[in-house]
Design an enzyme around this catalytic site. Structure first.
Site, PDB file in Angstrom:
ATOM      1  N   GLY A   1      60.770  -8.687 -25.458  1.00 46.83           N
ATOM      2  CA  GLY A   1      59.664  -7.829 -25.829  1.00 46.83           C
ATOM      3  C   GLY A   1      59.607  -8.024 -27.442  1.00 46.83           C
ATOM      4  N   ARG A   2      58.626  -7.162 -27.770  1.00 47.90           N
ATOM      5  CA  ARG A   2      58.308  -7.059 -29.406  1.00 47.90           C
ATOM      6  C   ARG A   2      58.444  -5.795 -29.987  1.00 47.90           C
ATOM      7  NH1 ARG A   2      53.304  -9.369 -28.505  1.00 47.90           N
ATOM      8  NH2 ARG A   2      53.729  -9.467 -26.453  1.00 47.90           N
TER       9      ARG A   2
ATOM     10  N   ASP B   1      48.457  -5.096 -30.789  1.00 48.15           N
ATOM     11  CA  ASP B   1      49.897  -4.758 -30.080  1.00 48.15           C
ATOM     12  C   ASP B   1      50.452  -3.491 -30.879  1.00 48.15           C
ATOM     13  OD1 ASP B   1      49.679  -7.099 -28.928  1.00 48.15           O
ATOM     14  OD2 ASP B   1      51.282  -8.165 -29.976  1.00 48.15           O
TER      15      ASP B   1
ATOM     16  N   ALA C   1      46.528 -10.509 -25.652  1.00 49.64           N
ATOM     17  CA  ALA C   1      45.513 -11.057 -26.845  1.00 49.64           C
ATOM     18  C   ALA C   1      44.008 -10.472 -26.358  1.00 49.64           C
ATOM     19  CB  ALA C   1      45.384 -12.421 -26.900  1.00 49.64           C
TER      20      ALA C   1
ATOM     21  N   HIS D   1      33.335 -22.158   0.675  1.00 47.23           N
ATOM     22  CA  HIS D   1      34.306 -22.758   1.374  1.00 47.23           C
ATOM     23  C   HIS D   1      34.227 -24.526   1.295  1.00 47.23           C
ATOM     24  CE1 HIS D   1      36.823 -23.808   4.854  1.00 47.23           C
ATOM     25  NE2 HIS D   1      36.188 -24.674   5.253  1.00 47.23           N
TER      26      HIS D   1
HETATM   27  C1  FAD Z   1      55.502 -15.896 -27.238  1.00 46.14           C
HETATM   28  C2  FAD Z   1      54.284 -15.155 -26.822  1.00 46.14           C
HETATM   29  C3  FAD Z   1      53.283 -15.452 -25.949  1.00 46.14           C
HETATM   30  C4  FAD Z   1      52.370 -14.632 -25.610  1.00 46.14           C
HETATM   31  N1  FAD Z   1      51.322 -15.063 -24.748  1.00 46.14           N
HETATM   32  C5  FAD Z   1      50.456 -14.275 -24.380  1.00 46.14           C
HETATM   33  C6  FAD Z   1      49.341 -14.713 -23.394  1.00 46.14           C
HETATM   34  O1  FAD Z   1      49.676 -15.916 -22.743  1.00 46.14           O
HETATM   35  N2  FAD Z   1      48.416 -14.069 -23.213  1.00 46.14           N
HETATM   36  C7  FAD Z   1      47.878 -12.907 -23.968  1.00 46.14           C
HETATM   37  O2  FAD Z   1      46.856 -12.343 -23.346  1.00 46.14           O
HETATM   38  N3  FAD Z   1      48.817 -12.776 -24.885  1.00 46.14           N
HETATM   39  C8  FAD Z   1      49.793 -13.305 -25.006  1.00 46.14           C
HETATM   40  N4  FAD Z   1      51.138 -12.803 -26.080  1.00 46.14           N
HETATM   41  C9  FAD Z   1      50.560 -11.777 -26.869  1.00 46.14           C
HETATM   42  C10 FAD Z   1      49.614 -11.920 -28.047  1.00 46.14           C
HETATM   43  O3  FAD Z   1      50.101 -12.716 -28.712  1.00 46.14           O
HETATM   44  C11 FAD Z   1      49.458 -10.646 -28.789  1.00 46.14           C
HETATM   45  O4  FAD Z   1      48.919  -9.419 -27.846  1.00 46.14           O
HETATM   46  C12 FAD Z   1      48.139 -10.992 -29.701  1.00 46.14           C
HETATM   47  O5  FAD Z   1      48.503 -11.520 -30.710  1.00 46.14           O
HETATM   48  C13 FAD Z   1      47.977  -9.388 -30.333  1.00 46.14           C
HETATM   49  O6  FAD Z   1      47.199  -9.429 -31.494  1.00 46.14           O
HETATM   50  P1  FAD Z   1      47.380  -8.731 -32.844  1.00 46.14           P
HETATM   51  O7  FAD Z   1      46.282  -8.971 -33.639  1.00 46.14           O
HETATM   52  O8  FAD Z   1      47.470  -7.159 -32.325  1.00 46.14           O
HETATM   53  O9  FAD Z   1      48.899  -8.789 -33.366  1.00 46.14           O
HETATM   54  P2  FAD Z   1      49.181 -10.353 -34.071  1.00 46.14           P
HETATM   55  O10 FAD Z   1      48.455 -11.484 -33.235  1.00 46.14           O
HETATM   56  O11 FAD Z   1      50.598 -10.304 -34.101  1.00 46.14           O
HETATM   57  O12 FAD Z   1      48.834 -10.287 -35.486  1.00 46.14           O
HETATM   58  C14 FAD Z   1      49.367  -9.462 -36.418  1.00 46.14           C
HETATM   59  C15 FAD Z   1      49.278 -10.206 -37.791  1.00 46.14           C
HETATM   60  O13 FAD Z   1      49.834  -9.118 -38.943  1.00 46.14           O
HETATM   61  C16 FAD Z   1      50.721  -9.673 -39.533  1.00 46.14           C
HETATM   62  N5  FAD Z   1      51.250  -8.843 -40.389  1.00 46.14           N
HETATM   63  C17 FAD Z   1      52.288  -8.086 -39.685  1.00 46.14           C
HETATM   64  N6  FAD Z   1      52.760  -7.062 -40.721  1.00 46.14           N
HETATM   65  C18 FAD Z   1      52.052  -7.137 -41.954  1.00 46.14           C
HETATM   66  C19 FAD Z   1      52.069  -6.556 -43.238  1.00 46.14           C
HETATM   67  N7  FAD Z   1      52.805  -5.691 -43.342  1.00 46.14           N
HETATM   68  N8  FAD Z   1      51.275  -7.076 -43.989  1.00 46.14           N
HETATM   69  C20 FAD Z   1      50.167  -8.021 -43.756  1.00 46.14           C
HETATM   70  N9  FAD Z   1      50.214  -8.705 -42.485  1.00 46.14           N
HETATM   71  C21 FAD Z   1      51.107  -8.401 -41.567  1.00 46.14           C
HETATM   72  C22 FAD Z   1      51.542 -10.683 -38.916  1.00 46.14           C
HETATM   73  O14 FAD Z   1      51.869 -11.865 -39.588  1.00 46.14           O
HETATM   74  C23 FAD Z   1      50.188 -11.223 -37.767  1.00 46.14           C
HETATM   75  O15 FAD Z   1      49.741 -12.403 -38.357  1.00 46.14           O
HETATM   76  C24 FAD Z   1      51.869 -13.389 -26.361  1.00 46.14           C
HETATM   77  C25 FAD Z   1      52.906 -13.325 -27.533  1.00 46.14           C
HETATM   78  C26 FAD Z   1      53.944 -13.958 -27.873  1.00 46.14           C
HETATM   79  C27 FAD Z   1      55.076 -13.641 -28.651  1.00 46.14           C
END
Ligand code: FAD
Length: 277
Positions: free
Chosen positions: A82-83, A122, A131, A256
């Protein structure tokens, strides 16, 4: 990796693998993984302090479900536990934004407690870290900011896709969750063993399971494990979003031979009317 010929051992602390899925899905995946030669140890607690790099790989110790400690040696260790959110020291303490164990609390249109500050993805408390969830929450937030109609994300209509082999696709409540919520539950299940396209593909493992409310035929959840399950689940997501009932789906014509015929059969199975079962 197992299919490439690597010996694979899965150590999972919870009592079953894919623990967020319906219990029967976990059971089926474990059965198929074991058949593929993967060793699965559930209820196994890895001691993080025991993890050591050694020549040619890594060793670690885990206490297994039988209470016995075992040492594992491997070339590679993949940690997938997890994250966590990164919301410390980014200035949120100077705002009214509220946190729940580091995750940001929002209302149904992604607004935080600080006027003008929205959160999506997230980092949000209470929604799965996926995603497509982040993407839809972004659309909701932007619509709200622009003063357009913003339809909140419904937690029960978020598809989950697990890209294992066989794959998993699911939406809504599991059978256990539906029962815990007080529904009188009716279940329809159809195995891919009885689906003609699955025979053509040579992919017979798995099933489609429909969890429905006995009273009104409301579709509460659909759980698929089998060929392209993560694609097949789209029909169930659409049906639930459109508030279709089991009856609507029973009379929906499925081409089918297709694997999605199994979805139609599972809806019919809710009332014991699957044809090929
Ligand atoms: C290995 C892996 C596989 C995955 N596979 C899937 C899948 O198959 N299908 C699916 O639906 N989801 C999948 N996920 C989950 C998906 O990647 C996330 O749910 C999605 O990326 C969330 O988007 P987000 O914009 O909330 O966060 P993120 O994509 O994590 O973007 C957040 C961004 O904020 C930046 N950041 C963080 N802190 C700061 C700060 N203080 N200042 C400026 N920038 C900052 C980070 O560097 C990052 O670029 C997977 C995740 C992982 C780790």
């Amino acid at each position: 990796m197992s299919r490439f010929g690597t010996q694979v051992t899965v150590l999972e602390m919870l009592p079953r693998i894919v623990p967020v899925e319906d219990e029967e899905v976990s059971k089926e995946l474990a059965r198929v993984f074991k058949k593929q030669g993967i060793r699965i140890e559930t209820g196994a607690k890895v001691d993080p302090a025991s993890v050591k790099k050694v020549e040619g790989g890594v060793i670690l110790k885990a206490v297994l479900s039988n209470g016995k400690e075992e040492e594992f040696c491997a070339e590679k260790l993949l940690v997938a536990v997890g994250r966590s959110p990164n919301t410390d020291k980014i200035g949120l303490e100077n705002t009214k934004v509220e946190l729940d164990r580091g995750f940001i609390k929002v209302n149904e249109v992604q607004q935080t407690a600080e006027p003008g500050v929205y959160a999506i993805g997230d980092v949000v408390a209470g929604t799965p870290q996926l995603a497509h969830v982040a993407s839809m929450q972004g659309m909701v937030a932007v619509a709200q900011i622009a003063g357009k109609p913003a339809k909140p994300v419904n937690r029960n209509r978020i598809p989950g896709a697990t890209y294992t082999e066989p794959g998993i696709g699911s939406v809504g409540l599991t059978e256990a969750q539906a029962k815990a919520e007080g529904y009188e539950v009716k279940v329809g299940k159809f195995p891919f063993m009885a689906n003609s396209k699955a025979s053509i593909l040579g992919s017979h493992d798995g099933f489609v399971k429909v969890v429905a409310d006995a009273k009104y035929g409301e579709i509460l959840g659909v759980h698929i494990i089998g060929p392209q399950a993560y694609e097949l689940i789209s029909e169930a997501v659409t049906a639930m979003e459109a508030e279709a009932t089991v009856e609507t789906m029973m009379s929906t014509i499925h081409a089918h031979p297709t694997i999605y015929e199994a979805v139609g059969e599972a809806f019919n199975a809710v009332y014991g009317l699957a044809i090929n079962a």
